[in-house]
Motif scaffolding. Structure first.
Motif, short mmCIF file in Angstrom:
data_model
loop_
_atom_site.label_atom_id
_atom_site.label_comp_id
_atom_site.label_asym_id
_atom_site.label_seq_id
_atom_site.Cartn_x
_atom_site.Cartn_y
_atom_site.Cartn_z
N LEU A 7 0.83 -1.22 0.00
CA LEU A 7 0.00 0.00 0.00
C LEU A 7 0.86 1.26 0.00
O LEU A 7 0.49 2.26 -0.63
N MET A 8 2.00 1.23 0.66
CA MET A 8 2.89 2.38 0.65
C MET A 8 3.39 2.64 -0.77
O MET A 8 3.46 3.78 -1.22
N THR A 9 3.71 1.57 -1.48
CA THR A 9 4.15 1.70 -2.87
C THR A 9 3.04 2.30 -3.72
O THR A 9 3.28 3.22 -4.51
N VAL A 10 1.82 1.80 -3.57
CA VAL A 10 0.68 2.33 -4.32
C VAL A 10 0.46 3.79 -3.96
O VAL A 10 0.22 4.63 -4.84
N THR A 11 0.56 4.11 -2.68
CA THR A 11 0.38 5.49 -2.22
C THR A 11 1.38 6.43 -2.90
O THR A 11 1.01 7.50 -3.39
N LEU A 13 3.21 5.81 -5.73
CA LEU A 13 3.03 5.81 -7.19
C LEU A 13 1.80 6.62 -7.61
O LEU A 13 1.83 7.29 -8.64
N GLY A 14 0.75 6.54 -6.82
CA GLY A 14 -0.49 7.23 -7.17
C GLY A 14 -0.59 8.63 -6.61
O GLY A 14 -1.52 9.37 -6.95
N GLY A 15 0.33 9.00 -5.73
CA GLY A 15 0.28 10.32 -5.13
C GLY A 15 -0.91 10.51 -4.19
O GLY A 15 -1.42 11.61 -4.06
N TYR A 16 -1.33 9.44 -3.53
CA TYR A 16 -2.47 9.52 -2.61
C TYR A 16 -2.02 10.11 -1.28
O TYR A 16 -0.93 9.82 -0.81
N SER A 17 -2.89 10.90 -0.69
CA SER A 17 -2.55 11.51 0.60
C SER A 17 -2.96 10.62 1.77
O SER A 17 -2.44 10.77 2.87
N GLU A 18 -3.87 9.69 1.50
CA GLU A 18 -4.38 8.82 2.57
C GLU A 18 -4.14 7.35 2.21
O GLU A 18 -4.36 6.94 1.06
N ALA A 22 -5.40 4.59 -1.13
CA ALA A 22 -4.59 3.56 -1.79
C ALA A 22 -5.24 2.19 -1.64
O ALA A 22 -5.28 1.39 -2.59
N ALA A 23 -5.77 1.89 -0.47
CA ALA A 23 -6.44 0.60 -0.24
C ALA A 23 -7.70 0.48 -1.08
O ALA A 23 -7.97 -0.57 -1.67
N ARG A 24 -8.45 1.56 -1.19
CA ARG A 24 -9.69 1.56 -1.97
C ARG A 24 -9.41 1.32 -3.45
O ARG A 24 -10.05 0.47 -4.08
N VAL A 25 -8.43 2.01 -4.01
CA VAL A 25 -8.15 1.82 -5.44
C VAL A 25 -7.47 0.49 -5.69
O VAL A 25 -7.69 -0.13 -6.73
N THR A 26 -6.68 0.03 -4.72
CA THR A 26 -6.05 -1.29 -4.87
C THR A 26 -7.12 -2.36 -4.96
O THR A 26 -7.06 -3.23 -5.84
#
Length: 128
Positions: A7-11, A13-18, A22-26
């Motif tokens: 999730l940190m990687t997704v956060t 890569l996607g530039g998510y603040s929360e 990241a969990a929702r889009v994953t």
């Protein structure tokens, strides 16, 4: 890699603040990918992903769908409630994180099973 690291990687890569974003889009992207893949390929990919991401891809449709990239992105947009442009960015972030977890040979099998264009979503346009 543990789920939190994924999730940190997704956060990043996607530039998510929360982390929750990241969990929702994953969840949206991985479950859509699972619906798209034949069960045997989904299983091989799932073996290399952390729980609960592995369960999302394995728990998907047993009859694979035959969508191109646009339909894939459209389905992610339907799940997330975002515009398709944003859903494409979500897909890129999550699938690039997946590509970082999957061995080279398995990634090649995965991408070769998908139509042209998916390689770019996985961050590997050279595999198209």
């Amino acid at each position: 890699m543990a789920y939190d690291e994924f999730l940190m990687t997704v956060t990043e890569l996607g530039g998510y603040s929360e982390r929750e974003d990241a969990a929702r889009v994953t969840e949206a992207v991985i479950s859509t990918l699972g619906d798209r893949l034949p069960p045997e390929i989904a299983e091989h990919v799932a073996d290399q992903l952390p729980a609960p991401v592995d369960e999302l891809i394995e728990g998907a449709n047993s009859t694979p769908q035959n969508w191109g990239v646009q339909e894939f992105v459209h389905r992610v947009a339907e799940i997330t409630g975002d515009h398709e442009e944003q859903a494409e960015e979500h897909s890129r972030a999550v699938l690039t994180a997946v590509a970082a977890q999957v061995t080279g040979g398995e990634l090649n099998k995965l991408i070769s099973d998908l139509p042209t264009g998916y390689a770019e979503l996985f961050g590997h346009p050279e595999l198209s």
